[in-house]
Design a protein around this motif. Structure first.
Motif: not given
Length: 478
Positions: A190-193, A200-206
């Motif tokens: 995922d780091e390359k997407k 990185f800053m929260g994903g689903e949490g955001t």
């Protein structure tokens, strides 16, 4: 790299519960468990509300009658408001780490370095290639918080369940010690997407408040027989400034001092109201479930922001994403200052405003004190319960902090520097060692930091530098 993942992933602790075959022992155990649950539920729920890129001036209760924040205004009125709160750094992740650990970012970083050094002494690490070592270091820092005794972990020992929703940089909610949460982490690929930074800053949490409130509602419904700790940190009013029309239309035709409000101001303030509405929905739900009266609410920003009604940033990508130059990623007062609110119906006096300097690191210590729990040794934060109760005043006459990066035209994320700042009752002082610049502002006459009076107050500057150097020695950074 798979065979090395054990280096940075800690082993989960499994507590085995023995089974009783004796009916009398089973009944006795059940009675004890019921008694414990009843006792623990008497403890208050705790809701820690964190604004994301929220400038301290832009609330109704802070005097901005041009911004609609009725729910935050009600929260401030219902409890004790500290108007002069401060966070440790000029961007979010270090400030959030402080709320979790009660330590300053510099202390957190030192501890992480010690943990890494211990792992790097292992033969398995020494056999890695240079690239593998770089990858290992990056991955370790993603997961480092699991090594700390975080606030949710301490509360869990007292019977609390906990929920993470919103901004969260520490890979997944488990790394913070939460029992429940929205941020699930990511896979290495995922780091390359393109969307990796969002993960990185929260994903689903955001998605909390921006897209849904259901996860926190579900958590409340399933756990209302236990004391609950809720991390409510929506990605608001953070960019993108895309509030639904119901919020934007509040500002669409607004004027300020007889002139049309700028479009960037309208968009930012609409996001402020969007955040406020999310808080209102949470409070409403807690009231419907009979949980409101036994809930301690705390509010704090993660970092500051500058967006006055007459400032227009939409044609300036750097400032459209980061606000004005005195806010986020700067070394001005507005970058660090935050209102801090404590509200608990019937337990904390309402309608009280205090100008005592307060550090956001004091929030977890204050929470623990209200619960009758001991503040851990090594905490930088101290309890402000005596201040809230009117038994003490001005426990912090001076607050010192550092910055590791500042605004830069060449990169949206800023550039690395070594800088420091100091705030006392009268002055705000900034000191950038990298650029060898200093500035002093009289907070009584110049709260917006428009006039540098360092040359006219050399003795004050010398005293500020002295205190900063003392702090640097104390923190091991000098």
């Amino acid at each position: 790299m798979k065979k090395f993942t054990w280096i940075f992933l800690l082993t989960m602790l499994v507590v085995a519960c023995g089974k009783s075959t004796d009916k009398e022992q089973t009944d006795s155990t059940q009675t004890t468990q019921d008694s414990t649950q009843t006792s623990s539920k008497k403890r208050p729920n705790i809701v820690l509300i964190v604004g994301d890129d929220q400038g301290y001036p832009y609330f109704g209760f802070m005097g901005a009658d041009y911004v609609q924040t009725p729910n935050m205004d009600a929260l401030a009125k219902s409890g004790t408001l500290f108007t002069d709160g401060y966070v440790p750094e000029n961007h979010c992740r270090p400030s959030l780490q402080t709320l979790m650990t009660g330590t300053l970012p510099v202390q957190y970083a030192v501890e992480v370095d010690k943990l890494m050094a211990k792992e790097q002494g292992q033969e398995s690490y020494k056999k890695l290639t240079n690239q593998e070592k770089r990858d290992w270091m990056k991955q370790y820092k993603f997961h480092a918080m699991k090594n700390f005794m975080t606030l949710p972990k301490m509360l869990q020992k007292e019977g609390y369940v906990s929920f993470q929703g919103g901004k969260w940089w520490e890979f997944n909610y488990q790394n913070g010690g939460f029992t429940h949460g929205m941020t699930k982490g990511w896979k290495k690929e995922d780091e390359k997407k393109k969307e990796w930074f969002q993960k990185f800053m929260g994903g689903e949490g955001t998605e909390l408040a921006r897209a849904t409130m259901q996860p926190v509602y579900d958590f409340i419904d399933k756990n209302n027989d236990k004391p609950m700790f809720i991390w409510f940190a929506p990605e608001l009013p953070h960019y993108p400034f895309d509030a639904p029309d119901k919020y934007y239309n509040i500002y669409k035709d607004k004027t300020y001092k007889g002139k049309p409000m700028t479009e960037s101001a309208k968009r930012y303030y609409a996001n402020c109201t969007w955040f406020d509405d999310g808080l209102g929905e949470l409070v409403k739900y807690l009231k419907e479930k009979g949980e409101f009266e036994n809930t301690l609410f705390i509010y704090v920003n993660d970092n500051g922001w500058e967006q006055a009604p007459n400032q227009e940033f939409r044609a300036d990508s750097l400032r459209w994403h980061n606000g004005g130059d005195k806010g986020k990623l700067s070394i001005y007062d507005m970058s660090f200052r935050t209102p801090i609110i404590f509200s608990w119906q019937g337990k904390i006096a309402s309608g009280v405003t205090k100008n005592d300097l307060m550090h956001s690191a004091d929030i977890p210590a204050t929470i623990l004190d209200y619960l009758g729990m001991q503040v851990p040794q090594g905490y930088f934060g101290q309890s402000y319960k005596p201040v809230i109760e009117g038994k003490k005043s001005n426990p912090r006459n001076t607050i010192v902090g550092n910055v590791k990066q500042i605004r830069w035209e060449g990169d949206m994320m800023g550039k690395k520097v070594e800088g420091y700042w100091l705030r006392n009752r009268q002055w705000f002082f900034q000191w950038n060692l990298t650029t060898k610049t200093q500035a002093l502002f009289d907070m009584q006459k110049d709260p917006n930091n428009d006039n540098n009076v360092a040359k006219q107050n050399k003795a004050v500057v010398e005293e500020c530098i002295k205190k900063i150097n003392e702090w640097r020695k104390q923190m091991g950074s000098m």
